[in-house]
Design a protein around this motif. Structure first.
Motif, PDB file in Angstrom:
ATOM      1  N   ARG A 213      32.868   3.522  44.748  1.00  0.00           N
ATOM      2  CA  ARG A 213      31.927   3.274  43.773  1.00  0.00           C
ATOM      3  C   ARG A 213      32.219   3.840  42.431  1.00  0.00           C
ATOM      4  NH1 ARG A 213      27.047   0.807  44.911  1.00  0.00           N
ATOM      5  NH2 ARG A 213      26.276   0.171  47.006  1.00  0.00           N
ATOM      6  N   HIS A 214      32.657   5.217  42.364  1.00  0.00           N
ATOM      7  CA  HIS A 214      33.026   5.639  41.016  1.00  0.00           C
ATOM      8  C   HIS A 214      34.612   5.427  40.899  1.00  0.00           C
ATOM      9  CE1 HIS A 214      32.300   8.647  37.799  1.00  0.00           C
ATOM     10  NE2 HIS A 214      33.837   9.114  38.319  1.00  0.00           N
ATOM     11  N   TRP A 215      35.020   4.972  39.765  1.00  0.00           N
ATOM     12  CA  TRP A 215      36.332   4.601  39.315  1.00  0.00           C
ATOM     13  C   TRP A 215      37.146   5.695  38.749  1.00  0.00           C
ATOM     14  CZ3 TRP A 215      37.149  -0.242  35.481  1.00  0.00           C
ATOM     15  CH2 TRP A 215      38.501  -0.526  35.596  1.00  0.00           C
ATOM     16  N   ASP A 223      39.358   9.371  35.048  1.00  0.00           N
ATOM     17  CA  ASP A 223      37.904   8.831  35.352  1.00  0.00           C
ATOM     18  C   ASP A 223      37.626   7.951  34.610  1.00  0.00           C
ATOM     19  OD1 ASP A 223      35.324   8.685  35.775  1.00  0.00           O
ATOM     20  OD2 ASP A 223      34.941  10.770  36.318  1.00  0.00           O
ATOM     21  N   SER A 225      35.384   5.579  35.008  1.00  0.00           N
ATOM     22  CA  SER A 225      33.898   5.300  34.875  1.00  0.00           C
ATOM     23  C   SER A 225      33.403   6.285  33.825  1.00  0.00           C
ATOM     24  CB  SER A 225      33.061   5.937  36.210  1.00  0.00           C
ATOM     25  OG  SER A 225      33.291   4.817  37.334  1.00  0.00           O
ATOM     26  N   GLN A 229      31.787   5.148  30.211  1.00  0.00           N
ATOM     27  CA  GLN A 229      30.562   5.717  29.307  1.00  0.00           C
ATOM     28  C   GLN A 229      30.662   6.430  28.157  1.00  0.00           C
ATOM     29  OE1 GLN A 229      28.546   7.934  32.361  1.00  0.00           O
ATOM     30  NE2 GLN A 229      28.578   6.844  34.015  1.00  0.00           N
ATOM     31  N   GLU A 271      30.026  -3.483  35.355  1.00  0.00           N
ATOM     32  CA  GLU A 271      30.779  -2.375  35.451  1.00  0.00           C
ATOM     33  C   GLU A 271      31.335  -2.144  34.103  1.00  0.00           C
ATOM     34  OE1 GLU A 271      33.460   0.674  38.170  1.00  0.00           O
ATOM     35  OE2 GLU A 271      33.966  -1.523  38.304  1.00  0.00           O
TER      36      GLU A 271
END
Length: 316
Positions: A213-215, A223, A225, A229, A271
């Motif tokens: 789920r976390h990319w 990272d 994800s 963000q 996403e």
């Protein structure tokens, strides 16, 4: 269909690696007579594929169609595939990290140097995931990318079915590791599972990305994800041009049950969180000629009279 010009070009992102680009365009002097010049496009293929998913010398395929409409097309063979050198074989230790960090940026800069007005990106399947990862790592490239068109592109696979367990469980996570022990890579072409062979580094990295789920990058820990963000937060506080995503069009086939399932395509859209994004389901219910799948959305004989026409107009 007008006569097209085909030429092989090579890009060297690092020492000892030559990436093949198939240039497809109208011959000099025909552009204004047959179709107006409409800009440059870089094409990126997916896993166990090469650039041939987009063209052949008989004028078929998306790249050939768009070239006939006045676009200047550059179809990449990613590292080791197609006519790129060296070929995938025993001892090939590269994977998708090299595609994202070295190869796609080099391919883009090569085309952008020839077409400083900007470059459209078109990708199929995992090639679109790699393209997105490249723009997250290198947001400074985004102002040079006029648009992204993504056929059957997902990052995670959430939909479970018998076809999923066969393709991802038996083939990708069962047969592929066995092949690594025997020959050092995944010989998808001689096994008639795909159009080209795949290095082991790409196999295990793809597996991680489709499941987590976390990319995050399994090679260097980047990272994605967290980077997404941070980039979205920067856009909220001020209009930072380097962080704006190119306008994007995601297309999914209603008969694509695993590799680009419409549900997983929508998950990837959510996403990424890009503002100017369009989603289209290629199905008869939506007005298209066929209920398309993962491959025939690009290679079906009727595609050139169907969604290819719509795409040419959208790129303008």
């Amino acid at each position: 269909m007008p006569t097209l010009q085909y030429r092989s070009l090579f890009v060297e992102p690092v020492a000892g690696v030559r990436l093949h680009l198939r240039e497809i365009c109208l011959p000099a002097g025909q552009t204004d007579q047959v179709a107006p010049s409409r800009g440059a496009i870089l094409f990126l293929h997916g896993s166990i594929e090469n650039g041939r998913i987009f063209y052949n010398e008989k004028g078929r395929g998306l790249a050939a169609y768009l070239a006939s409409q006045g676009f200047h097309c550059y179809v990449a063979d990613l590292r080791g595939r197609g006519l790129s050198e060296p070929k995938v074989g025993r001892g090939a230790d590269h994977g998708q990290w090299e595609s994202v960090v070295e190869d796609i940026p080099a391919l883009h800069r090569f085309v952008a140097d020839r077409h400083p007005q900007g470059v459209h990106w078109i990708a199929h399947s995992w090639g679109g995931t790699l393209a997105a990862a490249t723009l997250i790592r290198f947001p400074e490239l985004r102002p040079q990318v006029l648009s992204k068109t993504l056929f059957g592109v997902k990052r995670r696979i959430s939909v479970r079915s018998l076809e999923f367990y066969f393709k991802m469980g038996v083939v990708w996570q069962g047969l592929a590791p066995l092949c690594k022990l025997v020959c050092g890579y995944f010989p998808a072409k001689p096994l008639k599972i795909g159009a080209d062979n795949e290095p082991w580094g790409a196999i295990w990295q793809v597996t991680r990305w489709t499941q987590d789920r976390h990319w995050c990058d399994p090679v260097d820990g980047f990272d994605y994800s967290a980077a997404l963000q941070a980039q979205h937060a920067a856009l909220m506080s001020e209009p930072v041009s380097d962080y704006r995503w190119p306008r994007s069009w995601f297309l999914a086939g209603v008969n694509d049950k695993v590799l680009g399932h419409p549900t997983d395509v929508q998950l990837f859209i959510d996403e990424l969180g890009a503002a100017e994004t369009r989603f289209t389901l290629l199905s008869q219910v939506k007005g298209y000629r066929h209920d398309y799948g993962h491959i025939d959305m690009l290679v079906h004989r009727d595609a050139a009279q169907d969604h290819f026409v719509e795409l040419a107009d959208w790129l303008d």
